[in-house]
Design a protein around this motif. Structure first.
Motif, PDB file in Angstrom:
ATOM      1  N   ALA A   1       0.873  -1.072   0.003  1.00  0.00           N
ATOM      2  CA  ALA A   1      -0.038   0.128  -0.117  1.00  0.00           C
ATOM      3  C   ALA A   1       0.910   1.346  -0.113  1.00  0.00           C
ATOM      4  O   ALA A   1       1.961   1.259   0.300  1.00  0.00           O
ATOM      5  CB  ALA A   1      -0.866   0.009   1.174  1.00  0.00           C
ATOM      6  N   ILE A   2       0.120   2.308  -0.457  1.00  0.00           N
ATOM      7  CA  ILE A   2       1.007   3.440  -0.348  1.00  0.00           C
ATOM      8  C   ILE A   2       0.324   4.368   0.939  1.00  0.00           C
ATOM      9  O   ILE A   2      -0.461   4.376   1.522  1.00  0.00           O
ATOM     10  CB  ILE A   2       0.645   4.721  -1.433  1.00  0.00           C
ATOM     11  CG1 ILE A   2       0.629   4.188  -2.846  1.00  0.00           C
ATOM     12  CG2 ILE A   2       1.095   6.153  -1.225  1.00  0.00           C
ATOM     13  CD1 ILE A   2      -0.010   4.908  -3.857  1.00  0.00           C
ATOM     14  N   VAL A   3       1.785   4.527   1.888  1.00  0.00           N
ATOM     15  CA  VAL A   3       1.461   5.194   3.208  1.00  0.00           C
ATOM     16  C   VAL A   3       1.545   6.465   3.083  1.00  0.00           C
ATOM     17  O   VAL A   3       2.855   7.022   2.778  1.00  0.00           O
ATOM     18  CB  VAL A   3       2.227   4.279   4.236  1.00  0.00           C
ATOM     19  CG1 VAL A   3       2.264   5.194   5.465  1.00  0.00           C
ATOM     20  CG2 VAL A   3       1.948   3.051   4.555  1.00  0.00           C
ATOM     21  N   ALA A   4       0.679   7.277   3.665  1.00  0.00           N
ATOM     22  CA  ALA A   4       0.849   8.624   3.521  1.00  0.00           C
ATOM     23  C   ALA A   4       1.075   9.406   5.049  1.00  0.00           C
ATOM     24  O   ALA A   4       0.190   8.510   5.820  1.00  0.00           O
ATOM     25  CB  ALA A   4      -0.439   9.593   3.125  1.00  0.00           C
ATOM     26  N   THR A   5       1.961  10.137   5.364  1.00  0.00           N
ATOM     27  CA  THR A   5       2.540  10.343   6.602  1.00  0.00           C
ATOM     28  C   THR A   5       2.551  11.697   6.619  1.00  0.00           C
ATOM     29  O   THR A   5       3.228  12.523   5.948  1.00  0.00           O
ATOM     30  CB  THR A   5       3.616   9.420   7.003  1.00  0.00           C
ATOM     31  OG1 THR A   5       3.537   9.677   8.469  1.00  0.00           O
ATOM     32  CG2 THR A   5       4.634   9.502   6.454  1.00  0.00           C
ATOM     33  N   TYR A   6       2.309  12.217   8.030  1.00  0.00           N
ATOM     34  CA  TYR A   6       3.098  13.583   8.162  1.00  0.00           C
ATOM     35  C   TYR A   6       4.418  13.575   8.157  1.00  0.00           C
ATOM     36  O   TYR A   6       5.037  12.593   8.840  1.00  0.00           O
ATOM     37  CB  TYR A   6       2.505  14.180   9.345  1.00  0.00           C
ATOM     38  CG  TYR A   6       0.950  14.451   9.568  1.00  0.00           C
ATOM     39  CD1 TYR A   6       0.518  15.536   8.551  1.00  0.00           C
ATOM     40  CD2 TYR A   6       0.317  13.786  10.586  1.00  0.00           C
ATOM     41  CE1 TYR A   6      -0.844  15.665   8.673  1.00  0.00           C
ATOM     42  CE2 TYR A   6      -1.241  14.345  10.499  1.00  0.00           C
ATOM     43  CZ  TYR A   6      -1.458  15.275   9.429  1.00  0.00           C
ATOM     44  OH  TYR A   6      -2.859  15.348   9.607  1.00  0.00           O
TER      45      TYR A   6
END
Length: 367
Positions: free
Chosen positions: A87-92
């Protein structure tokens, strides 16, 4: 910078408040320990050298107010596990380099996983819309200030390829833990103004009543911080526990009711471990069952075999620092094995972490 903001950086006002603090401490005639509960407060204190203006006997400590620092290591492991499943993980950005048990998200990306930095939950949704054939997971961290926007995304019918891995946390129970610690010596709390814009300062009324410790909600400019300290010392001088809003230009007693209603419609309070501090009842924000279809923990295997942590992490005192029991320069790793370029503990990673802030400004509390 606007004229309105500049008035809260006025050196003359700050000097007058410093004189007032000196006079109050003379009347109190004893040591005072105050805790602020926000990394933005620590940034302002270090950037403007406010500790150098404090009178003798007045100690100002940072509490569990850095959202990145209190994100537990297994939560980072979960995000790494999701990334490694494709999965693509989006994070601050602040979470990118925080060490998990064996890897950070930065390590996972170096190994080929796709990890993207975003500045908001809505950017994570944009990422899902731009990649309709990919699974996108938003690693959602932070306190009430970021939990409310995450909730707003989920009630607004996000794309089917979008999930949330919630590591959001709720501050008031953590303050209760600090107040209940047998060896705590905190005489007053400077509460975070931006979280209170969501919750309202009335949230702290039960805390003040139960623990008989004064709480002042403060802003983040130098005069804001000095004013908050002054109000706390006035309560301490009068030997009374009171609650005051010293940030009225942004905070009301009720807070943002619409944001609160949305947040509590999506999240519920559960027990969870805060990194280095304790298992805290009611301090984690978990997706309600109604939103299970968006819960990454339901979609992915988030229980990876990670092995044991790096032995250096056993020496890290981030937990004591966030509980107000230690300062960064009391850690044997500070500035040596643990630096912003090679962090061991989360307090050295985040821009709101005390260790990173102190390292940036020379490693001394009185700068």
């Amino acid at each position: 910078m606007s004229e309105e903001t500049l008035q809260f950086r006025d050196p003359e006002q700050a000097e007058q408040l410093a004189d007032r603090l000196e006079a109050l401490m003379a009347e109190i005639d004893g040591s005072v320990n105050l805790m602020h509960v926000c990394g933005s407060h620590e940034q302002a204190i270090a950037k403007f050298g406010l500790r150098s203006m404090l009178p003798d006997g007045l100690s100002l400590r940072m509490g569990p107010g850095c959202p990145v620092c209190v994100t537990n290591m297994p939560e980072v492991d979960e995000a790494v596990a999701v990334a490694k499943q494709g999965a693509i993980v989006a994070t601050y950005g602040d979470m990118f380099r925080v060490p998990g048990t064996t890897q950070s998200l930065a390590d996972a990306r170096a190994d080929g996983a796709r990890v993207e930095i975003v500045y908001s939950a809505s950017e994570a949704v944009d990422l899902a819309e731009e990649n309709p054939d990919e699974e996108v997971v938003f690693f959602a961290t932070g306190f009430e200030t970021t939990a409310a926007p995450t909730a707003a995304i989920l009630v607004d019918d996000p794309p089917e390829n979008f999930w949330v891995l919630s590591a959001h946390k709720y501050v008031p129970p953590a303050m209760e833990v600090v107040a209940e610690m047998p060896d705590t010596d905190i005489d007053g709390f400077l509460a975070a103004g931006h979280a209170a814009t969501i919750t309202g300062y009335g949230l702290f009324e039960p805390f003040v009543e139960e623990y008989e410790i004064p709480v002042v909600v403060g802003g983040f400019e130098p005069v804001d911080v000095m004013l908050g300290i002054e109000r706390l010392l006035e309560y301490i001088r009068e030997d009374t526990a009171g609650l005051e809003n010293a940030y009225p230009r942004c905070v009301t007693r009720e807070g943002n009711r619409a944001a609160l209603e949305t947040m509590w419609s999506v999240f519920e309070k559960t027990s969870g471990e805060w990194r280095g501090i304790a298992e805290i009842p009611g301090a984690n924000l978990t997706l309600r069952e109604e939103y299970a279809d968006y819960d990454a923990r339901e979609r992915f295997d988030v229980e990876p075999e990670t092995g044991g942590p790096d032995p250096l992490t056993e020496q890290c005192v981030c937990g004591d620092i966030m509980a107000g029991k230690a300062d960064p320069d009391e850690c044997d790793l500070f500035g040596e094995e643990c630096t912003p370029g090679n962090p061991v503990g989360a307090c050295m990673v985040s821009s709101e972490g005390t260790c990173k802030i102190w390292h940036e400004y020379g490693g001394h509390p009185d700068l």
